[in-house]
Design a protein around this motif. Structure first.
Motif, PDB file in Angstrom:
ATOM      1  N   ILE A  48      70.008  97.686  61.040  1.00  0.00           N
ATOM      2  CA  ILE A  48      68.741  97.347  61.691  1.00  0.00           C
ATOM      3  C   ILE A  48      67.618  97.451  60.677  1.00  0.00           C
ATOM      4  CG2 ILE A  48      67.058  98.055  63.439  1.00  0.00           C
ATOM      5  CD1 ILE A  48      69.397  98.963  65.170  1.00  0.00           C
ATOM      6  N   ASP A  49      66.835  96.398  60.581  1.00  0.00           N
ATOM      7  CA  ASP A  49      65.689  96.406  59.674  1.00  0.00           C
ATOM      8  C   ASP A  49      64.508  97.136  60.302  1.00  0.00           C
ATOM      9  OD1 ASP A  49      64.438  94.884  57.126  1.00  0.00           O
ATOM     10  OD2 ASP A  49      62.971  94.887  58.759  1.00  0.00           O
ATOM     11  N   GLU A  50      64.203  96.795  61.567  1.00  0.00           N
ATOM     12  CA  GLU A  50      63.047  97.396  62.218  1.00  0.00           C
ATOM     13  C   GLU A  50      63.195  97.275  63.730  1.00  0.00           C
ATOM     14  OE1 GLU A  50      58.135  97.347  61.768  1.00  0.00           O
ATOM     15  OE2 GLU A  50      59.380  95.975  60.593  1.00  0.00           O
ATOM     16  N   VAL A  51      62.635  98.250  64.446  1.00  0.00           N
ATOM     17  CA  VAL A  51      62.623  98.251  65.907  1.00  0.00           C
ATOM     18  C   VAL A  51      61.180  98.122  66.382  1.00  0.00           C
ATOM     19  CG1 VAL A  51      63.179  99.551  68.001  1.00  0.00           C
ATOM     20  CG2 VAL A  51      64.710  99.665  66.010  1.00  0.00           C
ATOM     21  N   PHE A  52      60.952  97.232  67.342  1.00  0.00           N
ATOM     22  CA  PHE A  52      59.622  96.981  67.888  1.00  0.00           C
ATOM     23  C   PHE A  52      59.624  97.230  69.395  1.00  0.00           C
ATOM     24  CE2 PHE A  52      60.454  94.224  64.344  1.00  0.00           C
ATOM     25  CZ  PHE A  52      59.266  94.167  63.615  1.00  0.00           C
ATOM     26  N   PRO A  53      58.484  97.631  69.965  1.00  0.00           N
ATOM     27  CA  PRO A  53      58.365  97.598  71.423  1.00  0.00           C
ATOM     28  C   PRO A  53      58.502  96.151  71.899  1.00  0.00           C
ATOM     29  CG  PRO A  53      56.535  98.796  70.424  1.00  0.00           C
ATOM     30  CD  PRO A  53      57.250  98.110  69.308  1.00  0.00           C
ATOM     31  N   LEU A  64      64.237  94.765  69.702  1.00  0.00           N
ATOM     32  CA  LEU A  64      63.182  95.029  70.665  1.00  0.00           C
ATOM     33  C   LEU A  64      63.622  96.129  71.611  1.00  0.00           C
ATOM     34  CD1 LEU A  64      62.233  91.341  71.579  1.00  0.00           C
ATOM     35  CD2 LEU A  64      61.244  92.792  69.794  1.00  0.00           C
ATOM     36  N   GLN A  65      62.734  97.056  71.847  1.00  0.00           N
ATOM     37  CA  GLN A  65      63.040  98.220  72.680  1.00  0.00           C
ATOM     38  C   GLN A  65      62.192  98.164  73.946  1.00  0.00           C
ATOM     39  OE1 GLN A  65      61.626 102.138  71.263  1.00  0.00           O
ATOM     40  NE2 GLN A  65      63.797 102.669  71.077  1.00  0.00           N
ATOM     41  N   VAL A  66      62.841  98.295  75.088  1.00  0.00           N
ATOM     42  CA  VAL A  66      62.118  98.284  76.362  1.00  0.00           C
ATOM     43  C   VAL A  66      61.541  99.673  76.614  1.00  0.00           C
ATOM     44  CG1 VAL A  66      62.262  97.875  78.848  1.00  0.00           C
ATOM     45  CG2 VAL A  66      63.625  96.505  77.266  1.00  0.00           C
TER      46      VAL A  66
END
Length: 331
Positions: free
Chosen positions: A302-307, A329-331
């Motif tokens: 994973i490079d990056e997690v976003f809302p 994407l994170q819920v």
């Protein structure tokens, strides 16, 4: 429920209230914990994909909890942690998808939402060693890379593998799958940073495809390759044939650098090369991929997690191709 809705070409995704899906027998409603982007989502947002409809909810990758089922036959799935196989209605022939084949996220609304509707047959238990975000990163890119290597290229232990453009989700999975299978893997990338990241994942070496002598560099490093994964193609595809060992298998699932010029078929038939196309995968491919992942306890990159509400920033990064691995994407 809320979802990211694409309402028109070149418009940002809108996080807004939409109607919660209703279920038919055989369907399940998954409460999404995390979803992941694919290049497909980017192409749809800029209007460069077949069959686009508006409004639409994108997203092929997702992991979450089963909140509802449409029939008692599927009640054992209730409250289970799952990942979703986005390769739907493959058809009867294992070698190619049928006319009813679809990918979750267009035309059917996808995983960029609080809930997604899916046929229960496409649910699979979430690998227990993965977080929600890691599990969400797996389905589309992992399946595509698995089928390219194993179903199409018939990868064998000891094969020498070249992955062209290693920074993508499919590229990083191809590296991980090939290493798990006991292969020596080489890579190309546009940046030295991504090559170094690939080495940390187990790549033997890599070169920049921006170098004029990139083919010669690879020949000095490795000689030639038994399996080549190339989702770029483009005007230099004929040079890939020079890197192929006799009997090599060259597999493509995209052409992000454009079409290839006329191919030197004398080279192809004399070296007895196989040039193979592939898209996504069958249920059998998906199950085999999960078995490989679980057996070797592989963790997606994973490079990056976003809302979820910040999805437009993630899509911009996808368009720039600056990531190494998956954008989640994170819920």
């Amino acid at each position: 429920m809320k979802a990211l809705v694409l309402e028109a070409k070149d418009q940002p995704l809108a996080w807004k209230e939409v109607e919660k899906p209703t279920l038919q027998p055989g369907e399940a409603l998954v409460k999404i914990k995390a979803a992941a982007l694919n290049r497909r989502d980017y192409w749809i947002t800029i209007g460069r994909y077949a069959g686009i409809k508006y409004p639409t909810i994108l997203g092929s990758d997702g992991a979450g909890l089963v909140a509802e089922v449409g029939s008692d036959a599927d009640k054992d799935w209730l409250n289970k942690e799952v990942i979703i196989n986005p390769s739907n209605n493959w058809g009867d022939h294992p070698e190619f998808q049928g006319k009813d084949f679809t990918i979750l996220g267009l035309p059917q609304d996808g995983t960029f939402a609080e809930y997604v509707k899916i046929k229960a047959e496409y649910l699979h238990p979430k690998p227990t060693h993965l977080t929600w975000e890691q599990a969400a990163a797996l389905p589309l890119a992992g399946l595509t890379a698995y089928r390219a290597l194993f179903t199409k290229a018939k990868l064998h232990k000891g094969d020498k593998v070249l992955i062209i453009g290693v920074g993508s989700g499919t590229g990083t999975f191809a590296l991980q799958w090939a290493k798990a299978a006991g292969c020596q893997v080489f890579v190309t990338s546009g940046t030295g940073e991504k090559i170094e990241m690939a080495k940390k994942l187990g790549a033997a070496a890599g070169v920049s495809y921006k170098a004029q002598d990139w083919v010669q560099q690879l020949q000095q490093l490795a000689g030639g390759f038994d399996v080549i994964i190339d989702s770029a193609i483009g005007p230099e595809f004929d040079k890939v044939l020079d890197l192929a060992n006799p009997g090599a298998r060259i597999v493509s699932f995209g052409a992000t650098a454009g079409e290839s010029p006329a191919l030197p078929f004398r080279k192809i038939f004399w070296k007895q090369l196989q040039i193979l196309g592939t898209t996504m995968g069958t249920k059998t491919d998906f199950e085999a991929m999960l078995n490989l992942l679980n057996t070797h306890q592989i963790v997606p990159v994973i490079d990056e997690v976003f809302p979820m509400q910040d999805a437009n920033r993630a899509i911009k990064i996808m368009g720039e191709s600056s990531q190494f691995g998956k954008l989640v994407l994170q819920v």
